[in-house]
Design an enzyme around this catalytic site. Structure first.
Site: not given
Ligand code: PLP
Length: 397
Positions: A72-73, A154, A184, A204, A206, A330
């Site tokens: 997702g990042t 999230n 999310q 994402s 996972h 994070c």
């Molecule tokens: N965006 C949201 C709302 C998330 O909750 C997260 C991860 O917790 C991400 C992006 C980032 O995703 P990834 O862990 O796959 O990089």
């Protein structure tokens, strides 16, 4: 000891069926899909099948609009940096709109762009966690190149009306690109991107029972962005790097399973979440609900325990085999209270004692019954050693 995993917004277990689907591409069929021989063609075919599954999951017809990424990042960085590199201009196209409650993988990119001279408008939320949409729309100008509002939060599970916001913004400036962080929302609520004004949408794997290390970005047809992974011609040269066939296959399978499980998610998972929430709130006078938005995803609740330290709650719950979290994975490790709950003006008395419980389709009734029994026990034990005896007594603890 029991192991009750209630941190599914941080990550989820890999579904057995997903594992089964990906394994052949880790074992016998490891061919690089860009090669010309038969096993390579099987891999390439599996990737295109996964692309169709993800397109279906996101409610879009043309699967060419789906780009595979590592997470997702990466999807968020690709969209935001790519749009700014393509259209940005520090004099004439220098304005971006976002919210105060985005994930760090979005907010950090904006902080970085701010340092380079871009102007960022951050939109707040009210005490329920709902977004001030009027204020957001009032910020759109000719200079606004990008607006990004996440689909679901999230930490609290609040849902924001992504498509409505996108179409209202386009009425004011049709050239403003819209990026929606859907990480999310995917697997928790129905998503239909076809015929919407959303230009980019990230997911994402996972978060919905695929392994870590695979994500996707929907790029609406016709949208340009400057790729930031340069190299080979994979993904139409928009994201170079050898295809991660097993993980892409896993994402496709997980997307299909999540689509099939959506009715269960919206009824059973929600019922269990509500049972957990009511079970805790009804037993503790110091428990306050932070997840109060008009609409929210079915699996998440965030509860603040006044005058109790969140880290201690998590440690005590861990001893009992209950795994929850005090915010975004994070941001954990930092002692700063959650930026989402601060934006929502959660009072300081419960800001540090706020816990997120996030369920999945694998959460059982027994898991929830055990948690409803144990959380009040933990809070009552911690209340006895809290320096706020008078306040807690007044709240019945
Ligand atoms: N965006 C949201 C709302 C998330 O909750 C997260 C991860 O917790 C991400 C992006 C980032 O995703 P990834 O862990 O796959 O990089």
């Amino acid at each position: 000891m029991k192991k009750i995993y209630l941190d599914n917004n941080a990550t989820t277990c890999v579904d057995e069926k997903v594992l089964e689907a990906m394994l052949p591409f880790l074992k016998e069929n490891y061919a690089n899909p860009s090669s010309m021989y038969e096993p390579a063609r099987i891999s390439a075919h599996a990737i295109e099948k996964a692309r169709l599954q993800v397109a279906d999951f996101l409610g879009v017809q043309d699967s060419k609009q789906i780009l595979f990424t590592s997470c997702g990042t990466e999807s968020a960085n690709t969209a935001i940096k790519g749009v700014v590199a393509q259209f940005g201009n520090l004099e004439t196209k220098n304005h971006i709109i976002t919210t105060r409650v985005e994930h760090p993988c979005v907010l950090s990119v904006y902080e970085n762009l701010e340092k380079k001279g871009y102007k960022i408008s951050y939109i707040g939320v009210d005490e329920n966690g709902d977004l001030d949409i009027e204020s957001l729309l009032s910020k759109v100008t000719e200079k606004t190149i990008l607006a990004s509002v996440m689909h679901a939060n999230n930490e609290t599970g609040a849902i924001y009306p992504a498509e409505k916001i996108a179409s209202e913004i386009k009425k004011i400036n049709k050239n403003t690109k819209i990026f929606t962080d859907g990480v999310q929302a995917a697997g928790k609520i129905p998503i239909k991107l076809e015929n919407t004004n959303i230009d980019f949408y990230s997911i994402s794997g996972h978060k919905f029972h695929a392994p870590k290390g695979i994500g996707a970005l929907y790029v609406k047809k016709g949208n340009l962005f400057e790729p930031f992974m340069l190299g080979g011609h994979q993904e139409n040269s928009l994201r170079a790097g050898t295809y991660n066939t097993p993980y892409i296959v896993a994402l496709g399978e997980a997307a299909k399973l999540a689509s099939d499980a959506l009715p269960y998610e919206l009824s059973e998972v929600k019922r269990l979440r509500d049972k957990l929430e009511n079970g805790i709130l009804s037993q503790l006078g110091n428990a306050k609900l932070n997840s109060k938005a008009k609409n929210r995803v079915p699996n998440t609740t965030n509860i603040g325990f006044e005058y109790i330290e969140g880290e201690l709650i998590l440690l005590y719950l861990n001893e009992l085999g209950i795994y929850a979290s005090s915010g975004s994975a994070c941001t954990s490790g930092s002692l700063d209270p959650s930026h989402v709950l601060r934006a929502q003006k959660v009072p300081f008395t419960s800001l540090h004692g706020s816990i997120r419980f996030s369920l999945s389709r694998f959460t059982t009734e027994d898991d929830i019954d055990y948690t409803i029994e144990k959380v009040p026990e933990v809070i009552k034990r911690l209340a006895k050693i809290s320096p706020f005896q008078k306040e807690l007594n007044e709240l019945g603890l």
